[in-house]
Write a protein that holds these residues in place. Structure first.
Motif, PDB file in Angstrom:
ATOM      1  N   VAL A  13       0.845  -1.184   0.000  1.00 25.78           N
ATOM      2  CA  VAL A  13       0.000   0.000   0.000  1.00 25.78           C
ATOM      3  C   VAL A  13       0.883   1.238   0.000  1.00 25.78           C
ATOM      4  O   VAL A  13       1.831   1.330   0.780  1.00 25.78           O
ATOM      5  CB  VAL A  13      -0.940   0.040   1.226  1.00 25.78           C
ATOM      6  CG1 VAL A  13      -2.024   1.082   1.009  1.00 25.78           C
ATOM      7  CG2 VAL A  13      -1.558  -1.315   1.468  1.00 25.78           C
ATOM      8  N   HIS A  14       0.574   2.152  -0.905  1.00 20.45           N
ATOM      9  CA  HIS A  14       1.327   3.399  -1.012  1.00 20.45           C
ATOM     10  C   HIS A  14       0.486   4.538  -0.455  1.00 20.45           C
ATOM     11  O   HIS A  14      -0.681   4.635  -0.776  1.00 20.45           O
ATOM     12  CB  HIS A  14       1.623   3.729  -2.481  1.00 20.45           C
ATOM     13  CG  HIS A  14       2.371   2.639  -3.179  1.00 20.45           C
ATOM     14  ND1 HIS A  14       3.702   2.728  -3.454  1.00 20.45           N
ATOM     15  CD2 HIS A  14       1.959   1.440  -3.642  1.00 20.45           C
ATOM     16  CE1 HIS A  14       4.094   1.623  -4.082  1.00 20.45           C
ATOM     17  NE2 HIS A  14       3.045   0.829  -4.197  1.00 20.45           N
ATOM     18  N   TYR A  15       1.092   5.370   0.339  1.00 22.27           N
ATOM     19  CA  TYR A  15       0.367   6.523   0.881  1.00 22.27           C
ATOM     20  C   TYR A  15       1.159   7.789   0.642  1.00 22.27           C
ATOM     21  O   TYR A  15       2.344   7.845   0.958  1.00 22.27           O
ATOM     22  CB  TYR A  15       0.128   6.357   2.378  1.00 22.27           C
ATOM     23  CG  TYR A  15      -0.749   5.177   2.702  1.00 22.27           C
ATOM     24  CD1 TYR A  15      -2.130   5.270   2.575  1.00 22.27           C
ATOM     25  CD2 TYR A  15      -0.188   3.976   3.114  1.00 22.27           C
ATOM     26  CE1 TYR A  15      -2.941   4.189   2.873  1.00 22.27           C
ATOM     27  CE2 TYR A  15      -0.996   2.888   3.412  1.00 22.27           C
ATOM     28  CZ  TYR A  15      -2.361   3.001   3.285  1.00 22.27           C
ATOM     29  OH  TYR A  15      -3.160   1.924   3.571  1.00 22.27           O
ATOM     30  N   TYR A  16       0.478   8.773   0.099  1.00 27.07           N
ATOM     31  CA  TYR A  16       1.108  10.064  -0.120  1.00 27.07           C
ATOM     32  C   TYR A  16       0.653  10.963   1.007  1.00 27.07           C
ATOM     33  O   TYR A  16      -0.499  11.385   1.041  1.00 27.07           O
ATOM     34  CB  TYR A  16       0.722  10.621  -1.486  1.00 27.07           C
ATOM     35  CG  TYR A  16       1.232   9.724  -2.592  1.00 27.07           C
ATOM     36  CD1 TYR A  16       2.474   9.969  -3.166  1.00 27.07           C
ATOM     37  CD2 TYR A  16       0.515   8.599  -2.989  1.00 27.07           C
ATOM     38  CE1 TYR A  16       2.970   9.128  -4.143  1.00 27.07           C
ATOM     39  CE2 TYR A  16       1.011   7.753  -3.970  1.00 27.07           C
ATOM     40  CZ  TYR A  16       2.243   8.028  -4.543  1.00 27.07           C
ATOM     41  OH  TYR A  16       2.741   7.184  -5.489  1.00 27.07           O
ATOM     42  N   MET A  17       1.549  11.228   1.962  1.00 26.16           N
ATOM     43  CA  MET A  17       1.161  11.968   3.157  1.00 26.16           C
ATOM     44  C   MET A  17       0.618  13.362   2.822  1.00 26.16           C
ATOM     45  O   MET A  17      -0.187  13.899   3.559  1.00 26.16           O
ATOM     46  CB  MET A  17       2.349  12.092   4.121  1.00 26.16           C
ATOM     47  CG  MET A  17       3.033  10.778   4.453  1.00 26.16           C
ATOM     48  SD  MET A  17       1.953   9.569   5.255  1.00 26.16           S
ATOM     49  CE  MET A  17       2.045  10.144   6.959  1.00 26.16           C
ATOM     50  N   ASN A  18       1.062  13.937   1.719  1.00 28.23           N
ATOM     51  CA  ASN A  18       0.565  15.274   1.383  1.00 28.23           C
ATOM     52  C   ASN A  18      -0.849  15.247   0.818  1.00 28.23           C
ATOM     53  O   ASN A  18      -1.505  16.274   0.724  1.00 28.23           O
ATOM     54  CB  ASN A  18       1.531  16.006   0.433  1.00 28.23           C
ATOM     55  CG  ASN A  18       1.796  15.216  -0.826  1.00 28.23           C
ATOM     56  OD1 ASN A  18       1.828  13.987  -0.783  1.00 28.23           O
ATOM     57  ND2 ASN A  18       1.970  15.892  -1.936  1.00 28.23           N
ATOM     58  N   ASN A  19      -1.350  14.053   0.473  1.00 30.77           N
ATOM     59  CA  ASN A  19      -2.759  13.954   0.086  1.00 30.77           C
ATOM     60  C   ASN A  19      -3.666  13.886   1.308  1.00 30.77           C
ATOM     61  O   ASN A  19      -4.881  13.968   1.195  1.00 30.77           O
ATOM     62  CB  ASN A  19      -3.009  12.682  -0.746  1.00 30.77           C
ATOM     63  CG  ASN A  19      -2.356  12.767  -2.108  1.00 30.77           C
ATOM     64  OD1 ASN A  19      -1.826  13.809  -2.485  1.00 30.77           O
ATOM     65  ND2 ASN A  19      -2.388  11.670  -2.849  1.00 30.77           N
ATOM     66  N   LEU A  20      -3.049  13.692   2.453  1.00 33.13           N
ATOM     67  CA  LEU A  20      -3.781  13.509   3.701  1.00 33.13           C
ATOM     68  C   LEU A  20      -3.979  14.880   4.333  1.00 33.13           C
ATOM     69  O   LEU A  20      -3.095  15.405   4.987  1.00 33.13           O
ATOM     70  CB  LEU A  20      -2.942  12.619   4.618  1.00 33.13           C
ATOM     71  CG  LEU A  20      -3.634  11.977   5.800  1.00 33.13           C
ATOM     72  CD1 LEU A  20      -4.618  10.926   5.299  1.00 33.13           C
ATOM     73  CD2 LEU A  20      -2.600  11.325   6.704  1.00 33.13           C
ATOM     74  N   MET A 142      -3.571   4.266  15.153  1.00 32.09           N
ATOM     75  CA  MET A 142      -3.436   5.311  14.132  1.00 32.09           C
ATOM     76  C   MET A 142      -2.872   4.707  12.858  1.00 32.09           C
ATOM     77  O   MET A 142      -1.873   3.991  12.898  1.00 32.09           O
ATOM     78  CB  MET A 142      -2.553   6.445  14.624  1.00 32.09           C
ATOM     79  CG  MET A 142      -2.818   7.714  13.844  1.00 32.09           C
ATOM     80  SD  MET A 142      -2.126   9.168  14.655  1.00 32.09           S
ATOM     81  CE  MET A 142      -0.467   9.060  14.067  1.00 32.09           C
ATOM     82  N   GLY A 143      -3.526   4.964  11.758  1.00 33.94           N
ATOM     83  CA  GLY A 143      -3.085   4.390  10.495  1.00 33.94           C
ATOM     84  C   GLY A 143      -2.675   5.467   9.506  1.00 33.94           C
ATOM     85  O   GLY A 143      -2.710   6.659   9.814  1.00 33.94           O
ATOM     86  N   PRO A 144      -2.266   5.042   8.314  1.00 33.67           N
ATOM     87  CA  PRO A 144      -1.785   6.007   7.318  1.00 33.67           C
ATOM     88  C   PRO A 144      -2.875   6.930   6.782  1.00 33.67           C
ATOM     89  O   PRO A 144      -2.563   7.952   6.179  1.00 33.67           O
ATOM     90  CB  PRO A 144      -1.210   5.126   6.203  1.00 33.67           C
ATOM     91  CG  PRO A 144      -1.589   3.729   6.508  1.00 33.67           C
ATOM     92  CD  PRO A 144      -2.109   3.648   7.898  1.00 33.67           C
ATOM     93  N   THR A 145      -4.152   6.584   6.989  1.00 35.09           N
ATOM     94  CA  THR A 145      -5.209   7.438   6.435  1.00 35.09           C
ATOM     95  C   THR A 145      -5.866   8.325   7.483  1.00 35.09           C
ATOM     96  O   THR A 145      -6.777   9.088   7.162  1.00 35.09           O
ATOM     97  CB  THR A 145      -6.315   6.576   5.776  1.00 35.09           C
ATOM     98  OG1 THR A 145      -6.895   5.746   6.793  1.00 35.09           O
ATOM     99  CG2 THR A 145      -5.758   5.718   4.664  1.00 35.09           C
ATOM    100  N   GLU A 263      -1.292  14.823  12.359  1.00 35.67           N
ATOM    101  CA  GLU A 263       0.133  15.114  12.129  1.00 35.67           C
ATOM    102  C   GLU A 263       0.858  15.532  13.421  1.00 35.67           C
ATOM    103  O   GLU A 263       2.075  15.368  13.529  1.00 35.67           O
ATOM    104  CB  GLU A 263       0.319  16.165  11.040  1.00 35.67           C
ATOM    105  CG  GLU A 263      -0.351  17.477  11.335  1.00 35.67           C
ATOM    106  CD  GLU A 263      -0.383  18.411  10.111  1.00 35.67           C
ATOM    107  OE1 GLU A 263       0.636  18.574   9.436  1.00 35.67           O
ATOM    108  OE2 GLU A 263      -1.472  18.970   9.839  1.00 35.67           O
TER     109      GLU A 263
END
Ligand SMILES: Nc1nc2c(ncn2[C@@H]2O[C@H](COP(=O)(O)OP(=O)(O)O)[C@@H](O)[C@H]2O)c(=O)[nH]1
Ligand SMILES: Nc1nc2c(ncn2[C@@H]2O[C@H](COP(=O)(O)OP(=O)(O)O)[C@@H](O)[C@H]2O)c(=O)[nH]1
Ligand SMILES: [Mn+2]
Ligand SMILES: [Mn+2]
Lengths: 309, 309
Positions: A13-20, A142-145, A263
């Motif tokens: 799974v890829h997560y782009y933190m700046n999309n969050l 706490m998860g990536p989303t 954050e």
């Protein structure tokens, strides 16, 4: 599933933190909220109000941590019954996911009466245990989303259904409503309200001076006559005549109800179970967040209510 | 999936923290390991060695955090290619899950040459950024079933396939192998090795004294002549003649390779991005763990190797 097996995970799974994002319009931006509750005693009113929140439930995950005590066992059964009902009920009422952790450590204080747990000599060990419980819950759920974390104690039995949106609208890193308690005023012979959570405060020179003279493991506590800090308590600032939206900057916060941008936690802000600048648990959290350049705020005229034993 | 959508979650999951062990025989007890790697540059040897670990891959999850730099983009592509290959290859080689986070913050230092990043004036801002990256990765990927966290830098290009079992066998909260580097010894005209990671150390009276005279935001750094601490560095303790299993107690640790019992992190131990007892990042982590009553150890004669630029 009742086991400790990890749920089947996707290979990558890829997560782009700046999309969050975490914005003042979280629903429009489909921002996910993680509601975290340390739970020693189950109150039906807490659950009923949780079901009534108007934030889309499919964007909300719940996390609980329950002590390994007799009281904890009872709370666990009651929670489980409600959870099963909700998660098999109408789709719009179901939460995205629910995680329930049973603590592995013994509770340092078995008695949970309000009088007993507020005794000054019991506070340090009790609040260190609470801090560890909060950290375990946080680090584990706490998860990536996750965009927002709402800390909500299990004995907060009245709060507005729009609370998440209302607090998020201030677009600040950390924000606390004012935690009150209903009681019967014997003097005035009427139902009344009073401040309950003394951990939301603005620091004072006296408190700073006291801290500077303390041993390295000593902590300041709020709300004890024998340790008068002269801090400005948010619980004393409530004014029903004033602007209901008033916001004040805080140096210490409580965890009874507290909205935190994810954050802030991701940067490393946790609940120190040790003396951190002579502060512990939620008050230490505000200080640690401050060291990470995140500010805390409170809403003196936005009330939530704590159960009255 | 390439989006930020949460994976479909089961409605309710119960976890009994006391069923979650971390023992000296982790494979027999099916204990899960989370390997966490902050990744700015991809080295094929790191990945090749990771594939060779003999710990059952279905008990191992990987987590990466990659900066939003040009170098980070390249590392991301290279990692992705290898990950795709591995996760679609033989079942026994596939990892349980892989999470890749792209950092949202700008990297404070663009140049990543060894000389540049080790300059003393660059250390505080750089290590604060590294601490935040480690915290983000940790808070985001640790789950309710994680028993162990192995911190492993992306430029550790040689380590034994049994490293996890070897370190876990000591049954201590935090344990670091000795991080060395291969180089060509010009004087002796031969291939040689030398200590690389100076963050594994035993404290000294001099360092404590220096700390006591510092401003509250100042940090001690290790390995700089202009700030001689006289700490005992594990990198200096390597003795090929001595017992390969020797263990020493440490006060500061590095993150190049570090096995941590998940409960240490769950209690709240993170990587302080601010001066914590005048220590930062992984060294501050050891101090914070110590405040939580968890001890750190090192293995002076158990070597892993850092890339040599
Ligand atoms: N997991 C866990 N939760 C606890 C424990 N003690 C209290 N709680 C819960 O933590 C929250 C705060 O505790 P409480 O005793 O109400 O604190 P007070 O109102 O500040 O005196 C409440 O939701 C409690 O149900 C404990 O030992 N473990
Ligand atoms: N996510 C992230 N990783 C980084 C960054 N800078 C370095 N790294 C990685 O973090 C680890 C330690 O950094 P490195 O520069 O090798 O530190 P040193 O060997 O102690 O000088 C390595 O795995 C790097 O690839 C950064 O800005 N963000
Ligand atoms: Mn309470
Ligand atoms: Mn390195």
């Amino acid at each position: 599933s009742k086991s400790n097996e990890p749920p089947p995970a996707p290979p990558v799974v890829h997560y782009y933190m700046n999309n969050l994002t975490n914005t003042r319009t979280p629903i429009e931006n489909s921002e996910t909220v993680l509601i975290l509750t340390p739970l020693a005693k189950f109150y039906q009113e807490y659950w009923d109000n949780l079901l009534k929140i108007s934030y889309p439930h499919d964007l909300v995950s719940l996390g609980f941590i329950i002590p390994k005590t007799k009281e904890g066992n009872a709370a666990y059964s009651e929670l489980q019954a409600q959870v099963t009902k909700t998660q098999s009920g109408p789709k719009t009422k179901r939460f995205a996911s629910i995680t329930i952790l049973r603590q592995d450590t013994e509770s340092p204080l078995q008695s949970q009466s309000e009088a007993e747990r507020h005794k000054m000599e019991n506070q340090k060990v009790r609040r260190a245990a609470m801090a560890k419980a909060r950290n375990s819950l946080l680090f584990t759920t706490m998860g990536p989303t996750t965009s927002w974390v709402l800390w909500l104690d299990a004995d907060i039995i009245e709060f507005p259904p729009t609370m998440i949106q209302d607090l998020a609208a201030y677009d600040v890193p950390i924000i606390a409503p004012n935690c009150f308690q209903r009681f019967y005023n014997e003097e005035e012979k009427k139902n009344d309200i009073r401040g309950y959570d003394f951990n939301n405060w603005i620091d004072s020179p006296t408190a700073r001076d006291m801290a500077s003279k303390m041993g390295k493991d000593d902590i300041l506590l709020e709300g004890y006559a024998e340790m008068a800090t002269y801090r400005s308590l948010m619980s004393k600032m409530y004014d029903p005549q004033a602007d209901p939206g008033t916001k004040v900057k805080l140096d210490g916060v409580g965890g009874a109800a507290l909205l935190v941008k994810a954050e802030v936690h991701r940067d490393g802000a946790m609940f120190p179970p040790f003396a951190f600048y002579h502060l512990i648990e939620t008050e230490g959290f505000a200080k640690m967040a401050n060291r990470l350049n995140w500010e805390s705020f409170g809403l003196p005229n936005y009330l939530v209510y704590h159960y009255n034993e």
